[in-house]
Scaffold this active site. Structure first.
Site, PDB file in Angstrom:
ATOM      1  N   ASP A 281       0.864  -1.187   0.000  1.00 33.21           N
ATOM      2  CA  ASP A 281       0.000   0.000   0.000  1.00 33.21           C
ATOM      3  C   ASP A 281       0.903   1.241   0.000  1.00 33.21           C
ATOM      4  O   ASP A 281       1.712   1.419   0.923  1.00 33.21           O
ATOM      5  CB  ASP A 281      -0.878  -0.043   1.269  1.00 33.21           C
ATOM      6  CG  ASP A 281      -1.802   1.164   1.391  1.00 33.21           C
ATOM      7  OD1 ASP A 281      -1.656   2.132   0.602  1.00 33.21           O
ATOM      8  OD2 ASP A 281      -2.665   1.138   2.293  1.00 33.21           O
TER       9      ASP A 281
ATOM     10  N   GLU B 169      30.005   7.885   4.580  1.00 32.54           N
ATOM     11  CA  GLU B 169      30.084   6.450   4.844  1.00 32.54           C
ATOM     12  C   GLU B 169      29.935   5.686   3.531  1.00 32.54           C
ATOM     13  O   GLU B 169      29.659   4.492   3.528  1.00 32.54           O
ATOM     14  CB  GLU B 169      29.056   6.009   5.883  1.00 32.54           C
ATOM     15  CG  GLU B 169      27.632   6.353   5.566  1.00 32.54           C
ATOM     16  CD  GLU B 169      26.683   5.823   6.629  1.00 32.54           C
ATOM     17  OE1 GLU B 169      26.663   4.604   6.827  1.00 32.54           O
ATOM     18  OE2 GLU B 169      25.966   6.634   7.245  1.00 32.54           O
TER      19      GLU B 169
ATOM     20  N   CYS C  14      26.118   8.208  10.062  1.00 34.10           N
ATOM     21  CA  CYS C  14      25.541   9.511   9.699  1.00 34.10           C
ATOM     22  C   CYS C  14      26.024  10.654  10.588  1.00 34.10           C
ATOM     23  O   CYS C  14      25.658  11.808  10.359  1.00 34.10           O
ATOM     24  CB  CYS C  14      24.014   9.450   9.777  1.00 34.10           C
ATOM     25  SG  CYS C  14      23.287   8.205   8.730  1.00 34.10           S
TER      26      CYS C  14
ATOM     27  N   THR D 107      13.751   3.810   2.086  1.00 36.45           N
ATOM     28  CA  THR D 107      14.445   4.919   2.769  1.00 36.45           C
ATOM     29  C   THR D 107      15.778   5.242   2.090  1.00 36.45           C
ATOM     30  O   THR D 107      16.557   6.036   2.607  1.00 36.45           O
ATOM     31  CB  THR D 107      14.700   4.614   4.261  1.00 36.45           C
ATOM     32  OG1 THR D 107      15.692   3.585   4.367  1.00 36.45           O
ATOM     33  CG2 THR D 107      13.443   4.153   4.965  1.00 36.45           C
TER      34      THR D 107
ATOM     35  N   SER E 169      17.235  -0.238  15.244  1.00 33.05           N
ATOM     36  CA  SER E 169      17.954   1.019  14.984  1.00 33.05           C
ATOM     37  C   SER E 169      17.107   2.219  15.408  1.00 33.05           C
ATOM     38  O   SER E 169      17.637   3.205  15.939  1.00 33.05           O
ATOM     39  CB  SER E 169      18.370   1.130  13.518  1.00 33.05           C
ATOM     40  OG  SER E 169      17.251   1.362  12.677  1.00 33.05           O
TER      41      SER E 169
ATOM     42  N   HIS F 231      18.407  14.306  12.623  1.00 38.85           N
ATOM     43  CA  HIS F 231      18.856  13.393  11.561  1.00 38.85           C
ATOM     44  C   HIS F 231      17.602  12.704  11.014  1.00 38.85           C
ATOM     45  O   HIS F 231      16.767  12.228  11.792  1.00 38.85           O
ATOM     46  CB  HIS F 231      19.843  12.365  12.125  1.00 38.85           C
ATOM     47  CG  HIS F 231      20.086  11.236  11.180  1.00 38.85           C
ATOM     48  ND1 HIS F 231      20.551  11.436   9.904  1.00 38.85           N
ATOM     49  CD2 HIS F 231      19.885   9.893  11.291  1.00 38.85           C
ATOM     50  CE1 HIS F 231      20.639  10.271   9.279  1.00 38.85           C
ATOM     51  NE2 HIS F 231      20.231   9.320  10.098  1.00 38.85           N
TER      52      HIS F 231
ATOM     53  N   ASN G  74      17.053   9.272   2.524  1.00 38.94           N
ATOM     54  CA  ASN G  74      18.165   9.413   3.468  1.00 38.94           C
ATOM     55  C   ASN G  74      19.431   9.838   2.719  1.00 38.94           C
ATOM     56  O   ASN G  74      19.709   9.344   1.619  1.00 38.94           O
ATOM     57  CB  ASN G  74      18.405   8.072   4.180  1.00 38.94           C
ATOM     58  CG  ASN G  74      19.212   8.221   5.470  1.00 38.94           C
ATOM     59  OD1 ASN G  74      19.813   9.269   5.727  1.00 38.94           O
ATOM     60  ND2 ASN G  74      19.237   7.177   6.280  1.00 38.94           N
TER      61      ASN G  74
ATOM     62  N   SER H   4      24.577   5.555  13.321  1.00 39.76           N
ATOM     63  CA  SER H   4      24.457   4.184  13.823  1.00 39.76           C
ATOM     64  C   SER H   4      25.808   3.669  14.296  1.00 39.76           C
ATOM     65  O   SER H   4      26.858   4.085  13.823  1.00 39.76           O
ATOM     66  CB  SER H   4      23.922   3.282  12.715  1.00 39.76           C
ATOM     67  OG  SER H   4      22.550   3.496  12.549  1.00 39.76           O
TER      68      SER H   4
HETATM   69  P1  HMG Z   1       8.626  -0.701   8.115  1.00 44.08           P
HETATM   70  O1  HMG Z   1       8.377  -2.014   7.541  1.00 44.08           O
HETATM   71  O2  HMG Z   1       8.223   0.482   7.285  1.00 44.08           O
HETATM   72  O3  HMG Z   1       8.015  -0.604   9.607  1.00 44.08           O
HETATM   73  O4  HMG Z   1      10.125  -0.508   8.420  1.00 44.08           O
HETATM   74  P2  HMG Z   1       6.517  -0.671  10.115  1.00 44.08           P
HETATM   75  O5  HMG Z   1       5.866  -1.923   9.652  1.00 44.08           O
HETATM   76  O6  HMG Z   1       6.631  -0.396  11.587  1.00 44.08           O
HETATM   77  O7  HMG Z   1       5.773   0.528   9.400  1.00 44.08           O
HETATM   78  C1  HMG Z   1       6.212   1.833   9.580  1.00 44.08           C
HETATM   79  C2  HMG Z   1       5.001   2.699   9.865  1.00 44.08           C
HETATM   80  O8  HMG Z   1       4.122   2.620   8.750  1.00 44.08           O
HETATM   81  C3  HMG Z   1       4.201   2.279  11.105  1.00 44.08           C
HETATM   82  O9  HMG Z   1       3.782   3.467  11.730  1.00 44.08           O
HETATM   83  C4  HMG Z   1       3.007   1.587  10.480  1.00 44.08           C
HETATM   84  O10 HMG Z   1       1.873   1.613  11.326  1.00 44.08           O
HETATM   85  C5  HMG Z   1       2.801   2.427   9.247  1.00 44.08           C
HETATM   86  P3  HMG Z   1       4.337   3.870  13.217  1.00 44.08           P
HETATM   87  O11 HMG Z   1       3.937   2.748  14.122  1.00 44.08           O
HETATM   88  O12 HMG Z   1       5.851   3.963  13.054  1.00 44.08           O
HETATM   89  O13 HMG Z   1       3.686   5.190  13.501  1.00 44.08           O
HETATM   90  N1  HMG Z   1       2.008   1.768   8.194  1.00 44.08           N
HETATM   91  C6  HMG Z   1       1.074   2.407   7.465  1.00 44.08           C
HETATM   92  N2  HMG Z   1       0.620   3.677   7.497  1.00 44.08           N
HETATM   93  C7  HMG Z   1      -0.351   4.027   6.612  1.00 44.08           C
HETATM   94  N3  HMG Z   1      -0.890   3.156   5.711  1.00 44.08           N
HETATM   95  C8  HMG Z   1      -0.478   1.873   5.665  1.00 44.08           C
HETATM   96  C9  HMG Z   1       0.552   1.464   6.561  1.00 44.08           C
HETATM   97  N4  HMG Z   1       1.200   0.287   6.776  1.00 44.08           N
HETATM   98  C10 HMG Z   1       2.080   0.491   7.783  1.00 44.08           C
HETATM   99  N5  HMG Z   1      -1.013   1.042   4.782  1.00 44.08           N
HETATM  100  C11 HMG Z   1      12.084   0.516   9.262  1.00 44.08           C
HETATM  101  C12 HMG Z   1      10.599   0.632   9.104  1.00 44.08           C
HETATM  102  C13 HMG Z   1      12.639   1.675  10.016  1.00 44.08           C
HETATM  103  C14 HMG Z   1      12.372  -0.770  10.032  1.00 44.08           C
HETATM  104  C15 HMG Z   1      12.707   0.386   7.853  1.00 44.08           C
HETATM  105  O14 HMG Z   1      12.338   1.509   7.055  1.00 44.08           O
HETATM  106  C16 HMG Z   1      14.192   0.281   7.884  1.00 44.08           C
HETATM  107  O15 HMG Z   1      14.783  -0.748   8.158  1.00 44.08           O
HETATM  108  N6  HMG Z   1      14.898   1.431   7.586  1.00 44.08           N
HETATM  109  C17 HMG Z   1      16.350   1.490   7.592  1.00 44.08           C
HETATM  110  C18 HMG Z   1      16.891   1.760   8.993  1.00 44.08           C
HETATM  111  C19 HMG Z   1      16.514   3.117   9.505  1.00 44.08           C
HETATM  112  O16 HMG Z   1      16.234   4.031   8.746  1.00 44.08           O
HETATM  113  N7  HMG Z   1      16.591   3.301  10.834  1.00 44.08           N
HETATM  114  C20 HMG Z   1      16.289   4.567  11.458  1.00 44.08           C
HETATM  115  C21 HMG Z   1      17.074   4.792  12.753  1.00 44.08           C
HETATM  116  S1  HMG Z   1      18.817   4.457  12.538  1.00 44.08           S
HETATM  117  C22 HMG Z   1      19.426   5.850  11.665  1.00 44.08           C
HETATM  118  O17 HMG Z   1      18.757   6.827  11.534  1.00 44.08           O
HETATM  119  C23 HMG Z   1      20.799   5.727  11.079  1.00 44.08           C
HETATM  120  C24 HMG Z   1      20.857   5.550   9.581  1.00 44.08           C
HETATM  121  O18 HMG Z   1      20.567   6.784   8.932  1.00 44.08           O
HETATM  122  C25 HMG Z   1      22.236   5.005   9.166  1.00 44.08           C
HETATM  123  C26 HMG Z   1      23.481   5.750   9.645  1.00 44.08           C
HETATM  124  O19 HMG Z   1      23.585   6.251  10.736  1.00 44.08           O
HETATM  125  O20 HMG Z   1      24.437   5.733   8.849  1.00 44.08           O
HETATM  126  C27 HMG Z   1      19.829   4.536   9.062  1.00 44.08           C
END
Ligand code: HMG
Length: 389
Positions: A29, A79, A111, A151, A200, A232, A276, A309
């Protein structure tokens, strides 16, 4: 004595994939992307651009506005390193025509490293006429089909740091947090990050709490001492969640979700359209804020949270300087984003799989739409950069 960000410029790819197109192919979706994680498009870098061409493109408008001979330090935060030995900033240094009387090094901590670069540069320029150029440039890349895929993105920031900053004076206090965690990393033999996504996000929010406590203990400042907050932004919902967490930590649970989201909304326009950009991300958010805030931010204090991270994080603050609007690159940023070319899903996947040679053979790279610089090819293990036609 103030020191801080004198000029700030943002650059990203001329290509993007609409997340609705990705959602259609993945059978998801589209509102999960647009609402759930809060992303609309992800910037896709063409094969003839890399972190060097993006960083140099971000820096060019800055270098044209100052005397390049004043720049004594180039710090390159990334990175997405292109070499294990040579600093990427040295390639950018040549493309930009910077003086040879200059230091140039590369910094790494996911980051976070652009913030380390900023603090090092502020310490160096304080009380002097010297200037430092910070380049933060990254390509966020995950495996196809994994949760992190929507992302992805790319972008670069260039910041000139001086003792008489025209945009933001950096406050001397910082809240710090470092902890050995495996939430996101990329071993040297991999082209894509390994990530424990949900973990994360928890580590990010914990680091926010720890850095805030440290910052608050030094300054006594509370939530209401800040006009805006800038985070960030791995995806825009993360910044909104961070803002809600900080309000709770500061005893401001009374603030409605909409009011909290409004406090970060102006920082998120560019990230929502590009994805990102790792090291650049916090400062892409800052550029977005300065370019979009309808009210005059002069004299206002902004809270900034930098997270890398692994992890290392910092909460710090800055005061916007009078007359800052005259020194922004707003029109240029908006034009760049408005003139981008959408890719089909298949074009995105084709670019994703295009390899650069690893055996030293020569390769000429086809010309795509780029900024002022491009990666023309490779030969004998060397990257060949040129000014784009
Ligand atoms: P995901 O599968 O999108 O997680 O993965 P989800 O199933 O929890 O869904 C996310 C949100 O979408 C939830 O809302 C759901 O309810 C909603 P929330 O509970 O968060 O409010 N949702 C919907 N909303 C509307 N309509 C729908 C629907 N379905 C679901 N139909 C995850 C999320 C972060 C795990 C993934 O994107 C990921 O692995 N990302 C990469 C890691 C990341 O970005 N981490 C962030 C923190 S770490 C960081 O920032 C460092 C980084 O930049 C690296 C560095 O430092 O170098 C990553």
């Amino acid at each position: 004595m103030s020191a801080g960000i004198d000029l700030l410029s943002f650059y990203t790819s001329h290509y993007y994939l609409d997340l609705a197109a990705l959602a259609a192919v993945r059978g998801i979706d589209p509102r999960k992307y647009t609402v759930g994680i809060g992303q609309a498009r992800m910037a896709v870098l063409p094969p003839d651009e890399d972190v060097v061409t993006m960083a140099a493109a971000a820096a060019l408008p800055i270098v044209r506005r100052v005397d390049p001979d004043d720049i004594e330090l180039v710090l390159f935060a990334t990175e997405s390193a292109i070499d294990q030995s040579k600093a990427a900033g040295i390639f950018a240094h040549r493309l930009l025509g910077l003086p040879s009387r200059c230091r140039s090094v590369e910094l790494k901590e996911a980051c976070y490293s652009a913030t380390a670069a900023l603090q090092l540069a502020v310490a160096m320029v304080r009380g002097t006429r010297r200037k430092a150029l910070i380049l933060a440039s990254d390509v966020a890349r995950y495996e196809l089909g994994i949760l992190g895929e929507p992302t992805q993105g790319c972008g670069a920031i260039a910041m000139l740091v001086s003792d008489a900053p025209r945009l933001l004076a950096i406050d001397p206090e910082s809240g710090l947090h470092t902890e050995d965690v495996m939430d996101f990393w990329r071993p040297n033999y991999r082209g894509e990050a390994v990530v424990d996504g949900k973990y994360s996000a928890r580590v990010y929010l914990n680091a926010l709490a720890r850095t805030w406590e440290h910052y608050h203990a030094q300054t006594g400042r509370g939530f209401d001492d800040f006009h805006r907050f800038c985070y960030h932004v791995p995806f825009t919902r993360m910044a909104e969640q961070a803002q809600a967490r900080l309000a709770k930590l500061c005893g401001r649970e009374d603030l409605a979700a909409d009011a909290l989201a409004a406090q970060v909304a102006d920082t998120l326009h560019y990230a929502r359209a590009t994805g990102n950009s790792y090291t650049a991300s916090l400062y892409v958010g800052l550029a977005s804020l300065l370019d979009h805030a309808p009210d005059d931010l002069a004299g206002r204090r902004i809270g900034l949270f930098s997270y890398g991270s692994g992890c290392s994080a910092e909460f710090f603050s800055a005061v916007v300087q009078p007359g800052y609007r005259a020194h922004l690159f707003t029109a240029q940023h908006r034009r760049m984003l408005a003139e981008r070319t959408p890719l089909t899903y298949q074009q995105y996947e084709d670019i994703f799989h295009l390899p650069l040679p690893t055996d030293g053979r020569s390769l000429q790279i086809a010309q795509y739409r780029t900024g002022p610089f491009r990666l023309a090819g490779m030969s004998e293990h060397k990257r060949l950069y040129e000014h784009a036609a």
